[in-house]
Design a protein around this motif. Structure first.
Motif, PDB file in Angstrom:
ATOM      1  N   THR A   5       0.853  -1.194   0.000  1.00 32.93           N
ATOM      2  CA  THR A   5       0.000   0.000   0.000  1.00 32.93           C
ATOM      3  C   THR A   5       0.885   1.239   0.000  1.00 32.93           C
ATOM      4  N   ASN A  23      -7.565   2.236   5.657  1.00 34.96           N
ATOM      5  CA  ASN A  23      -8.734   2.583   4.845  1.00 34.96           C
ATOM      6  C   ASN A  23      -9.183   1.421   3.972  1.00 34.96           C
ATOM      7  N   PHE A  24      -8.244   0.592   3.498  1.00 34.79           N
ATOM      8  CA  PHE A  24      -8.613  -0.612   2.760  1.00 34.79           C
ATOM      9  C   PHE A  24      -9.479  -1.514   3.628  1.00 34.79           C
ATOM     10  N   PRO A  52     -12.226  -5.584  -3.577  1.00 35.21           N
ATOM     11  CA  PRO A  52     -11.185  -4.581  -3.811  1.00 35.21           C
ATOM     12  C   PRO A  52     -11.725  -3.180  -3.599  1.00 35.21           C
ATOM     13  N   VAL A  53     -10.831  -2.273  -3.260  1.00 40.64           N
ATOM     14  CA  VAL A  53     -11.199  -0.869  -3.054  1.00 40.64           C
ATOM     15  C   VAL A  53     -10.859  -0.052  -4.299  1.00 40.64           C
ATOM     16  N   GLU A  54      -9.826  -0.467  -5.016  1.00 46.63           N
ATOM     17  CA  GLU A  54      -9.431   0.195  -6.253  1.00 46.63           C
ATOM     18  C   GLU A  54      -9.552  -0.792  -7.405  1.00 46.63           C
ATOM     19  N   PHE A  82      -5.831  -6.641  -4.757  1.00 46.02           N
ATOM     20  CA  PHE A  82      -5.849  -5.367  -4.032  1.00 46.02           C
ATOM     21  C   PHE A  82      -4.790  -4.380  -4.530  1.00 46.02           C
ATOM     22  N   THR A 136      -3.403   4.160   4.121  1.00 45.47           N
ATOM     23  CA  THR A 136      -4.068   3.443   3.033  1.00 45.47           C
ATOM     24  C   THR A 136      -4.489   2.054   3.479  1.00 45.47           C
ATOM     25  N   GLY A 166     -13.069  -1.997   2.419  1.00 45.96           N
ATOM     26  CA  GLY A 166     -13.187  -3.312   1.806  1.00 45.96           C
ATOM     27  C   GLY A 166     -13.797  -4.365   2.710  1.00 45.96           C
TER      28      GLY A 166
END
Length: 407
Positions: free
Chosen positions: A89, A97-98, A246-248, A271, A94, A102
């Motif tokens: 990350t 926040n994941f 996944p977040v992105e 991820f 980050t 997520g």
């Protein structure tokens, strides 16, 4: 290798600031980088800069080997079961926040509880605040002792069968207190919840074993442990990471893309969307090699001696107030009479001494301590007793400069 010898490996420390030899005591914010890490980054960009995973050419293979080799170094460093449980990350923020977006956003709902503490860095506070707002969950706080520490008994009384997630820093970036995350994780699991650990201030200073802690998630940053900025890692237990979305989204994290739906790669790559932080990961691997060559126990012992010496010397200054418990990690947070911490830091900077001043991204804790800001001196493996002596001399000079506030 002693601290003075280690210091020679950090080029940035061999300079003057405002006409004085640099005394760098802001390591809790970011540490300096040894020549081994700088050279590893330079070597990547000079010799085998390429994207990873995608190409079959020689440079691509070298870059992929370096990137995935760094993941294996992280795995060993924190003792994860497998490399697939390590996600690269941008850093601790980050990573946390994941987990919030997520995992927590999808598996926590109205009537559930999220438990944290007032000691937390904003990175381990605001995400849970926001998830509580989004999901209707209740946000609860483990009561603090007068010195800001957390007891297992207080955690036991706060965590209930409705508690789905507990988020706690391993080491406080303000108080230096080492929290009982292993014992709290046991309580959380007994009630069926998950344990999220902010390891930003632990990974540089303590030997970390995520299997022994039995935490479900653990996030840390490279830049606080002699590595580059912009790189960190999130550890998660496989069964939880597999449940998470996944977040992105984008390239590299996909398995198959159709017009109306897509599927994701296996762990950990689902991820890591897009071109990852390749140079940063390689630099983090070099930083892990470096701190392990010194020894995490040796780093811990050195910092313990240094912080004890600092607290002893600083306590002799009139008006000095040190926050937190006696037993702590390698930092000292303090105020001095009515001198504003920013003024303390400004005078010290004129003497070439770098400390941090402000709320340290811990405004709820500042409120608990009944102050708006504090000053903080934080130590690392290259600091010496001479650095502490310079700090104390600078604080005495600050006291003399603002003498009227002590009368």
């Amino acid at each position: 290798m002693n601290a003075k010898e280690i210091r020679e490996l950090f080029p940035i420390l061999n300079q003057e600031v405002n006409g004085h030899p640099l005394v760098y005591l802001d390591n809790a914010a970011t540490s300096q980088k040894p020549i081994q890490v700088i050279e590893a980054l330079e070597r990547y960009y000079r010799e085998y800069n390429s994207n990873v995973h995608r190409g079959v050419h020689t440079l691509g293979t070298l870059a992929t080997d370096g990137y995935e080799g760094a993941r294996e170094k992280v795995r060993k460093f924190i003792n994860a079961k497998e490399a697939a449980e390590v996600i690269f990350t941008r850093g601790t923020t980050t990573g946390l926040n994941f987990v919030a977006q997520g995992y927590a956003r999808n598996f926590i709902g109205e009537g559930d509880e999220i438990v944290t503490t007032e000691v937390e860095h904003h990175s381990n506070f605001i995400p849970w605040q926001q998830i509580a707002k989004l999901t209707g969950a209740t946000l609860k706080f483990i009561p603090l002792q007068p010195d800001g520490t957390i007891t297992v008994e207080a955690a036991e009384q706060t965590i209930t069968p409705n508690t789905k997630l507990v988020a706690m820093g391993y080491v406080s970036n303000v108080l230096g207190s080492i929290n009982p995350v292993k014992e709290v994780a046991s309580i959380v699991h007994r009630h069926g919840g998950v344990m999220v650990v902010d390891g930003a201030q632990a990974a540089p200073h303590l030997k970390v074993d995520v299997q022994d802690l039995d935490c479900d998630f653990f996030a840390f940053s490279g830049h606080k442990m002699a590595g580059p900025t912009g790189i960190g890692a999130l550890y998660g237990k496989r069964h939880l990471l597999e449940k998470m979305e996944p977040v992105e989204f984008g390239g590299e994290m996909i398995d198959f893309v159709d017009l109306y739906d897509s599927t994701w790669k296996e762990l950990p790559w689902k991820f890591e969307a897009g071109t990852p932080i390749i140079g940063g990961a390689i630099g983090l691997g070099a930083a892990i090699d470096f701190v392990e060559s010194i020894g995490m126990d040796a780093i811990r012992d050195h910092e313990q001696k240094l912080v004890s010496y600092a607290m002893e010397q600083m306590s002799t200054i009139e008006g000095m107030k040190i926050y937190g418990p006696r037993e702590r990690s390698g930092l000292v947070t303090f105020t001095m009479g009515d001198v504003h911490p920013h003024d303390i830091a400004t005078v010290l900077d004129a003497e070439g001494i770098a400390v941090r001043a402000g709320h340290h991204c811990c405004q709820p804790l500042m409120k608990f301590l009944k102050v708006s800001a504090t000053a903080r001196a934080s130590f690392y493996l290259y600091n010496t007793e001479e650095d502490v002596d310079a700090l104390v001399k600078g604080l005495i000079k600050t006291k003399e400069y603002f003498g009227n506030v002590f009368s």
